[in-house]
Write a protein that holds these residues in place. Structure first.
Motif, PDB file in Angstrom:
ATOM      1  N   HIS A  76       4.765  15.736   0.143  1.00 23.31           N
ATOM      2  CA  HIS A  76       4.656  14.274   0.231  1.00 23.31           C
ATOM      3  C   HIS A  76       3.757  13.851   1.395  1.00 23.31           C
ATOM      4  O   HIS A  76       2.894  12.992   1.242  1.00 23.31           O
ATOM      5  CB  HIS A  76       6.047  13.641   0.374  1.00 23.31           C
ATOM      6  N   GLN A  89      11.243   4.778  -1.369  1.00 26.27           N
ATOM      7  CA  GLN A  89      10.574   3.992  -2.410  1.00 26.27           C
ATOM      8  C   GLN A  89      11.436   2.773  -2.777  1.00 26.27           C
ATOM      9  O   GLN A  89      10.926   1.652  -2.875  1.00 26.27           O
ATOM     10  CB  GLN A  89      10.345   4.885  -3.636  1.00 26.27           C
ATOM     11  N   LYS A  97      -3.562   8.499  -8.902  1.00 25.11           N
ATOM     12  CA  LYS A  97      -2.997   8.841  -7.595  1.00 25.11           C
ATOM     13  C   LYS A  97      -3.241  10.306  -7.297  1.00 25.11           C
ATOM     14  O   LYS A  97      -3.472  11.101  -8.202  1.00 25.11           O
ATOM     15  CB  LYS A  97      -1.487   8.603  -7.607  1.00 25.11           C
ATOM     16  N   ARG A 112       0.837  -1.204   0.000  1.00 28.47           N
ATOM     17  CA  ARG A 112       0.000   0.000   0.000  1.00 28.47           C
ATOM     18  C   ARG A 112       0.875   1.258   0.000  1.00 28.47           C
ATOM     19  O   ARG A 112       0.565   2.237  -0.673  1.00 28.47           O
ATOM     20  CB  ARG A 112      -0.920  -0.027   1.228  1.00 28.47           C
ATOM     21  N   THR A 113       1.970   1.203   0.740  1.00 24.24           N
ATOM     22  CA  THR A 113       2.843   2.375   0.801  1.00 24.24           C
ATOM     23  C   THR A 113       3.456   2.651  -0.572  1.00 24.24           C
ATOM     24  O   THR A 113       3.656   3.802  -0.954  1.00 24.24           O
ATOM     25  CB  THR A 113       3.945   2.180   1.859  1.00 24.24           C
ATOM     26  N   LEU A 114       3.717   1.583  -1.320  1.00 23.59           N
ATOM     27  CA  LEU A 114       4.264   1.776  -2.667  1.00 23.59           C
ATOM     28  C   LEU A 114       3.245   2.411  -3.608  1.00 23.59           C
ATOM     29  O   LEU A 114       3.610   2.919  -4.667  1.00 23.59           O
ATOM     30  CB  LEU A 114       4.750   0.440  -3.237  1.00 23.59           C
ATOM     31  N   GLU A 115       1.980   2.364  -3.237  1.00 23.14           N
ATOM     32  CA  GLU A 115       0.967   3.035  -4.071  1.00 23.14           C
ATOM     33  C   GLU A 115       0.878   4.531  -3.783  1.00 23.14           C
ATOM     34  O   GLU A 115       0.192   5.266  -4.484  1.00 23.14           O
ATOM     35  CB  GLU A 115      -0.416   2.396  -3.840  1.00 23.14           C
ATOM     36  N   MET A 116       1.541   4.974  -2.736  1.00 25.91           N
ATOM     37  CA  MET A 116       1.519   6.399  -2.396  1.00 25.91           C
ATOM     38  C   MET A 116       2.290   7.182  -3.459  1.00 25.91           C
ATOM     39  O   MET A 116       3.198   6.655  -4.096  1.00 25.91           O
ATOM     40  CB  MET A 116       2.185   6.639  -1.035  1.00 25.91           C
ATOM     41  N   PRO A 117       1.939   8.459  -3.636  1.00 24.55           N
ATOM     42  CA  PRO A 117       2.664   9.250  -4.640  1.00 24.55           C
ATOM     43  C   PRO A 117       4.091   9.593  -4.189  1.00 24.55           C
ATOM     44  O   PRO A 117       4.315   9.900  -3.019  1.00 24.55           O
ATOM     45  CB  PRO A 117       1.828  10.536  -4.752  1.00 24.55           C
ATOM     46  N   PHE A 118       5.007   9.493  -5.112  1.00 21.36           N
ATOM     47  CA  PHE A 118       6.392   9.939  -4.915  1.00 21.36           C
ATOM     48  C   PHE A 118       6.720  10.910  -6.044  1.00 21.36           C
ATOM     49  O   PHE A 118       6.337  10.671  -7.184  1.00 21.36           O
ATOM     50  CB  PHE A 118       7.370   8.762  -4.994  1.00 21.36           C
ATOM     51  N   MET A 171       0.464  15.625  -7.476  1.00 19.56           N
ATOM     52  CA  MET A 171       1.436  16.401  -6.706  1.00 19.56           C
ATOM     53  C   MET A 171       2.358  17.087  -7.706  1.00 19.56           C
ATOM     54  O   MET A 171       2.813  16.458  -8.660  1.00 19.56           O
ATOM     55  CB  MET A 171       2.221  15.442  -5.805  1.00 19.56           C
TER      56      MET A 171
END
Lengths: 478, 478
Positions: free
Chosen positions: B414, A444, B338, A428-434, B341
């Motif tokens: 972020h 990441q 997503k 799920r964290t990898l689906e967060m925007p970077f 940003m």
């Protein structure tokens, strides 16, 4: 003069001031008692002046990159320590004024009482020649730098602590920093960068309480490029012509001054807590409920650094609010446990988040290691030393914790702490925007590594349902 | 030489390389066709060299704080632009090499074909004198800086773009930056700090597409302290002895060079897309499914900057992976949406997260405004100019979006993007851990303000259940 109050709050630091905020929502019949100078630990001697010194030191240090960038003339830059310390004090005074302006400056003599309080019993206090009665008392007297008394007696004139450092007119030529916890490491690096000949010494083998061995090793390696770091031996001190000779195992340093950072202890001495007839811990802190902050069944509460535990402004504020609320309400509020986070504002930053390495169940933990070396943004900043370790649970795939030393890690620590607080899995964290190019990409990459490890482990686990497991997973990275 | 492939990928940029990664999981029968120099836009001319220049410029700029810190001799610092540009190119070459080493360097002639491709029809390509057949084709040809052709014809010798800037031996004495989108603003500030006399000009009234009026105003104010920013008029250019005269309304600047940043457009010209017989948008981009990236019912996919939309490395990578996957699978994967940003690496940073001001339903949105002026850490860093605006939904209390200009906002962006992605409410976000003294506390303060506003609004809403609402909430902060 009034003698009877609903609540007496002892200590006008950050915890005490936050307690007042809660108390005054219900009653105006309170008194805040403060001994010594007004202003919070944070603003006077803690977070703020140390971060100003660090910022200033890092700015001076940046000259070392200049030639590489085509900026000539860096050799001619010189630091005037007296002006530098004045800048620290100026900004510190601004912070103290900001705190006072919104708090004690607005209080009248009925509410703000200057002097040291001592308990007569749980409901009565003596302040100077006044006796005060209060239905509830909140103890928020903060902490003091500890100096072992034999050293204080014999070397007191040469000892600096964070309580006194920023009062100096100039910095010593050389100093032994004894105790490499967070304060010792931060101040040690800052003094070194400001031109002091620093030797860092600690009896333990962990720099600044970093339990993760990889991060500890990286931190020692990075700091040692700047100044000597001697670990693993008790310090012994003797006087010499130059000032002091400090021994650590077989090594010895001659220094002008000693900077002691061997801990800060709750400042409870003047309170005469023995008169409360409650059990005290070895530091003299009364046993209390860590969630309601109440001492036994007494109407007395502890908040902030005086309650022991890790010093933290956010924690002091929260404890102050809880103690203040509970002092005037029947039904107590409880301190909510948040994902722990510790940040050192060294360059590069050091940070610990969530579960610590030494409390992990290594059989069920996957560990990723990501170096900052190849991270694009870190290369751009010319600050690519460091390592990030992230721990995840093999079964739930949740992120458990992390330890790191690297550029801008204070921000990675927040991201990770929030992800842990939200109980996010690695996937799920990898689906967060970077974004790009950002330091967050180091995280990441660490998560991608964890994801790979967790997904390759999935297969054998499924097969295991049909037969005996052939191999026991070994602790990763151990 | 092979002529028939399962997949042909046109363009060895970030999107194309990520497409290859997906394709080769299923087949080795693919070809990557690349015209022009190898290396990604990001590494060659985009993110990386610009951030190196910005970092270098910010380091040089930091000398202005030195005297205040007691660091003497800053006046003697001088920037050698030639060395500075060499440093940018050195680091850029490192990034390009890093990209090539892991990708095209490892490909043989069967897989990597140098040359420009054009479509014969949906299944056939011509590359030089070779004809290639492919079951699927992925277009990932990137984008090019746009230069209006009348300007190109008349002033071409004086025009710089991000595609050519870092190839210069030295910087011009003066430059008009035409177009103050993200590239114009970032490069404009960097050039100014590197010693170029910069005038920034844009026909619009928003700096760098900032829709939030408060943040736009603050950004203009902050940048204008460094160099003139002229908004609201089309630029007109004429030649003069000094180089060029650029008019914006009634103002005029004489400059040596023109830096054009009026947009980057998909680089599709050489492909002869008209032969696919599909509808094209005004920029010549074929209509395609934005989630599967497929062009109509053809076995042709678009990825990265050549698909139009906002340029972003992370997006290019993701689109490349989706296009690559879909080119070799029956059941298509879809691009997950997503939280958007956008970050500008100016000093201070500018960032937009989540829903934009101009798409908010202002009747049901609460808005907090937090200035960085009183934020402790910002004061310590001597970088406390800026403003943070956070938007929350009045009914669900969820954070919707934010806009900001301020120190270290890339990291706040972020945190906020993750909070929005996790659909956190204001109250829940306030339960997240915050350290001290950190820039993240500006966000904490903004959230506290939102929380106050949302909770005071709760009362009338409950009463409203029992009677007619007496007042319509007005858009906050409008």
């Amino acid at each position: 003069m009034k003698q009877v109050f609903d609540v007496a709050i002892i200590g006008a630091g950050h915890a005490g001031l936050n307690a007042v905020k809660e108390v005054r929502k219900l009653t105006d019949n309170w008194v805040l008692i403060n001994g010594g100078p007004l202003g919070t630990t944070c603003a006077r001697i803690g977070c703020m002046p140390s971060k100003v010194a660090i910022h200033l030191a890092d700015n001076f240090q940046s000259r070392r990159r200049f030639e590489r960038y085509g900026i000539h003339g860096a050799d001619a830059l010189a630091l005037d320590q007296t002006s530098a310390l004045e800048h620290v004090r100026d900004l510190r005074d601004t912070f103290v004024d900001l705190v006072l302006a919104n708090t004690t400056d607005e209080m009248d003599d009925e509410h703000l009482l200057e002097g040291y309080a001592e308990f007569i019993d749980a409901g009565r206090l003596r302040v100077g020649d006044r006796e005060i009665r209060a239905d509830s008392v909140i103890i928020a007297t903060g902490a003091k730098s500890m100096v072992p008394s034999p050293w204080q007696e014999r070397f007191g004139d040469g000892i600096l602590t964070v309580d006194t450092l920023f009062e100096q007119e100039s910095l010593p030529k050389s100093v032994a920093v004894i105790g490499l916890g967070p304060i010792g490491v931060e101040i040690g690096q800052a003094m070194h960068r400001l031109g002091v000949d620093v030797t860092g010494i600690d009896h333990g083998k962990q720099l600044s309480r970093i339990p993760d061995p990889e991060v500890n090793r990286a931190a020692i390696d990075i700091l040692q490029r700047e100044f000597p770091v001697w670990l693993g031996h008790e310090s012994r001190i003797e006087r010499c012509d130059a000032g002091f000779r400090v021994y650590s195992g077989e090594r010895v340093a001659e220094v002008e001054k000693l900077f002691l950072a061997v801990g800060r202890h709750p400042h409870l001495g003047p309170l005469r807590l023995e008169r409360l007839n409650v059990p005290l811990d070895p530091h003299g802190v009364p046993m209390h409920d860590p969630e309601t902050l109440r001492i036994g069944r007494l109407p007395v509460y502890l908040a902030g650094d005086s309650a022991g535990g890790i010093a933290s402004l956010q924690m002091a504020a929260e404890q102050g609010r809880i103690a203040g609320y509970n002092a005037v309400h029947r039904r107590p509020r409880r301190l909510a446990r948040k994902t722990p986070m510790a940040i050192l504002f060294t360059d590069p930053n050091i940070a610990l988040v969530g579960q610590r390495w030494d409390t992990l169940d290594h059989d069920r933990t996957a560990v990723a290691l990501q170096r900052f070396g190849p991270v694009g943004r870190a290369l751009i900043m010319g600050q690519n030393r460091g390592v990030l370790r992230v721990y995840a649970d093999r079964r739930s795939h949740r992120i458990l914790g992390a330890a790191m030393i690297g550029p801008r890690c204070e921000h990675l620590a927040h991201l990770l702490a929030w992800a842990i607080e939200c109980r996010l899995t690695v996937e799920r964290t990898l689906e967060m925007p970077f974004y790009h190019p950002v330091i967050e990409e180091a995280l990441q990459d660490a998560l991608l590594e964890l994801d790979k490890e967790l997904s390759t482990r999935r297969q054998p686990k499924r097969f295991a349902l049909f037969g005996r497991r052939t191999a026991t997973p070994t602790p990763a990275g151990a």
